[in-house]
Design a protein around this motif. Structure first.
Motif, short mmCIF file in Angstrom:
data_model
loop_
_atom_site.label_atom_id
_atom_site.label_comp_id
_atom_site.label_asym_id
_atom_site.label_seq_id
_atom_site.Cartn_x
_atom_site.Cartn_y
_atom_site.Cartn_z
N LEU A 6 -0.86 8.98 2.79
CA LEU A 6 -1.81 7.99 2.30
C LEU A 6 -1.18 6.90 1.44
O LEU A 6 -1.82 5.90 1.15
CB LEU A 6 -2.91 8.67 1.48
N VAL A 7 0.05 7.10 1.03
CA VAL A 7 0.69 6.19 0.07
C VAL A 7 0.63 4.72 0.50
O VAL A 7 0.31 3.87 -0.31
CB VAL A 7 2.14 6.64 -0.25
N PRO A 8 0.87 4.37 1.78
CA PRO A 8 0.81 2.94 2.13
C PRO A 8 -0.58 2.33 1.99
O PRO A 8 -0.71 1.14 1.82
CB PRO A 8 1.26 2.91 3.59
N ARG A 9 -1.66 3.15 2.06
CA ARG A 9 -3.02 2.62 2.06
C ARG A 9 -3.74 2.76 0.72
O ARG A 9 -4.81 2.20 0.54
CB ARG A 9 -3.84 3.34 3.13
N VAL A 10 -3.18 3.53 -0.18
CA VAL A 10 -3.87 3.84 -1.43
C VAL A 10 -2.97 3.53 -2.62
O VAL A 10 -1.82 3.95 -2.65
CB VAL A 10 -4.28 5.33 -1.47
N GLY A 11 -3.49 2.79 -3.59
CA GLY A 11 -2.75 2.58 -4.82
C GLY A 11 -2.86 3.82 -5.70
O GLY A 11 -3.84 4.55 -5.63
N TRP A 12 -1.86 4.07 -6.51
CA TRP A 12 -1.90 5.23 -7.39
C TRP A 12 -1.04 5.02 -8.62
O TRP A 12 -0.16 4.17 -8.64
CB TRP A 12 -1.50 6.52 -6.68
N VAL A 13 -1.36 5.79 -9.65
CA VAL A 13 -0.61 5.80 -10.90
C VAL A 13 -0.20 7.23 -11.16
O VAL A 13 -0.97 8.16 -10.93
CB VAL A 13 -1.48 5.28 -12.08
N ASP A 14 1.02 7.40 -11.61
CA ASP A 14 1.51 8.75 -11.90
C ASP A 14 2.45 8.68 -13.09
O ASP A 14 2.89 7.60 -13.48
CB ASP A 14 2.23 9.31 -10.68
N SER A 15 2.73 9.83 -13.65
CA SER A 15 3.72 9.95 -14.73
C SER A 15 5.10 10.20 -14.14
O SER A 15 5.22 10.61 -12.98
CB SER A 15 3.35 11.12 -15.65
N GLU A 16 6.10 10.02 -14.94
CA GLU A 16 7.48 10.33 -14.55
C GLU A 16 7.63 11.85 -14.51
O GLU A 16 8.30 12.44 -15.36
CB GLU A 16 8.47 9.77 -15.56
N ASN A 17 7.03 12.48 -13.53
CA ASN A 17 6.99 13.93 -13.50
C ASN A 17 8.37 14.58 -13.34
O ASN A 17 8.71 15.49 -14.08
CB ASN A 17 6.04 14.40 -12.40
N GLU A 18 9.13 14.11 -12.39
CA GLU A 18 10.45 14.71 -12.18
C GLU A 18 11.38 14.43 -13.36
O GLU A 18 12.02 15.34 -13.89
CB GLU A 18 11.08 14.21 -10.88
N GLN A 162 -7.04 -4.16 -6.25
CA GLN A 162 -7.43 -3.81 -4.89
C GLN A 162 -8.83 -4.33 -4.56
O GLN A 162 -9.07 -4.80 -3.45
CB GLN A 162 -7.36 -2.30 -4.67
N LEU A 163 -9.74 -4.27 -5.52
CA LEU A 163 -11.09 -4.80 -5.29
C LEU A 163 -11.07 -6.30 -5.04
O LEU A 163 -11.91 -6.84 -4.33
CB LEU A 163 -12.00 -4.47 -6.47
N ALA A 164 -10.10 -6.99 -5.61
CA ALA A 164 -9.94 -8.42 -5.43
C ALA A 164 -9.16 -8.75 -4.16
O ALA A 164 -8.84 -9.91 -3.90
CB ALA A 164 -9.25 -9.04 -6.65
N GLY A 165 -8.84 -7.72 -3.35
CA GLY A 165 -8.16 -7.96 -2.09
C GLY A 165 -6.66 -7.77 -2.14
O GLY A 165 -5.97 -8.04 -1.15
N GLY A 166 -6.13 -7.32 -3.25
CA GLY A 166 -4.69 -7.11 -3.36
C GLY A 166 -4.23 -5.90 -2.56
O GLY A 166 -5.02 -5.05 -2.16
N SER A 167 -2.96 -5.86 -2.31
CA SER A 167 -2.37 -4.74 -1.57
C SER A 167 -2.23 -3.52 -2.47
O SER A 167 -1.96 -3.66 -3.67
CB SER A 167 -0.97 -5.13 -1.06
N PRO A 168 -2.40 -2.34 -1.89
CA PRO A 168 -2.20 -1.12 -2.68
C PRO A 168 -0.76 -1.05 -3.19
O PRO A 168 0.18 -1.41 -2.48
CB PRO A 168 -2.46 0.00 -1.68
N ARG A 169 -0.61 -0.63 -4.41
CA ARG A 169 0.72 -0.43 -4.97
C ARG A 169 0.66 0.77 -5.91
O ARG A 169 -0.42 1.31 -6.16
CB ARG A 169 1.24 -1.67 -5.68
N HIS A 170 1.80 1.17 -6.40
CA HIS A 170 1.80 2.28 -7.32
C HIS A 170 2.57 1.93 -8.58
O HIS A 170 3.36 0.98 -8.60
CB HIS A 170 2.39 3.54 -6.67
N GLU A 171 2.27 2.70 -9.62
CA GLU A 171 2.94 2.49 -10.90
C GLU A 171 3.26 3.86 -11.50
O GLU A 171 2.44 4.78 -11.43
CB GLU A 171 2.02 1.71 -11.84
N VAL A 172 4.44 3.98 -12.06
CA VAL A 172 4.87 5.22 -12.70
C VAL A 172 4.99 4.97 -14.19
O VAL A 172 5.66 4.04 -14.63
CB VAL A 172 6.21 5.72 -12.11
#
Length: 183
Positions: A6-18, A162-172
């Motif tokens: 799902l990563v290419p279609r969904v934006g997400w935020v995560d912690s520096e887990n590793e 994303q609601l404004a039409g931006g591309s999904p991205r992620h942030e750590v």
């Protein structure tokens, strides 16, 4: 973090887990600990996989073996932390540290260690991950602090983009070591 498909279609935020897990285990190694067990979350969760990977990498970098006997799966609950550390103690007589993948499991581990007559950090040091309950434990819990406010702000920002039409991205979001009494 979502499943990889799902990563290419969904934006997400995560912690520096590793990286956070590596820092936690590096801290324990730096305090002279050599038999460091890990209490993971559910094995199918990416957060559990990433933190387990960090535990392994830190042990390997320190020249220590990441033995399967040092790994016990929990469920991110207080009860599962207590049960997991009891299983680790039964298998690993010379266990001298535990990295719990969240503070709830670390809190459960603290209670079980004390019930077994172990001193913390004297006999077994304990590290958690979250910094949500860490100051309410006895001894106070050394942990990896997550920036909860930064996490929320980043999630809100990604959602608005994303609601404004931006591309999904992620942030750590970075984590930081908070040293207290347990390790």
């Amino acid at each position: 973090r979502p499943v990889e498909s799902l990563v290419p279609r969904v934006g997400w935020v995560d912690s520096e887990n590793e990286a956070g897990a590596r820092a936690a285990v590096d801290h324990l190694v730096g305090r002279g600990r050599r038999r460091i067990g890990v209490i993971t979350g559910p094995s199918q969760m990416m957060v559990s996989k990433d933190r387990l990977s960090g535990w392994r990498a830190a042990l390997e970098e320190a020249g220590l073996e990441a033995e399967p006997s040092l790994v016990e799966e929990g469920a991110f609950t207080l009860e599962s932390g207590a049960e997991a550390v009891s299983k680790l103690l039964a298998r690993v007589a010379d266990l001298d540290a535990v990295f719990a993948q969240n503070d709830l499991m670390a809190l459960g581990a603290l209670g079980a260690l004390q019930a077994e007559g172990k001193t913390v950090p004297g006999d077994v040091a304990v590290m958690g991950f979250d910094d949500l309950l860490a100051t309410s434990t006895i001894p106070s819990l050394s942990t990896m602090a997550q920036d909860v406010q930064g996490f929320g702000a980043a999630m809100a920002s990604l959602l608005l983009e994303q609601l404004a039409g931006g591309s999904p991205r992620h942030e750590v979001i970075p984590v930081r070591l908070v040293e207290r009494e347990s390790a």
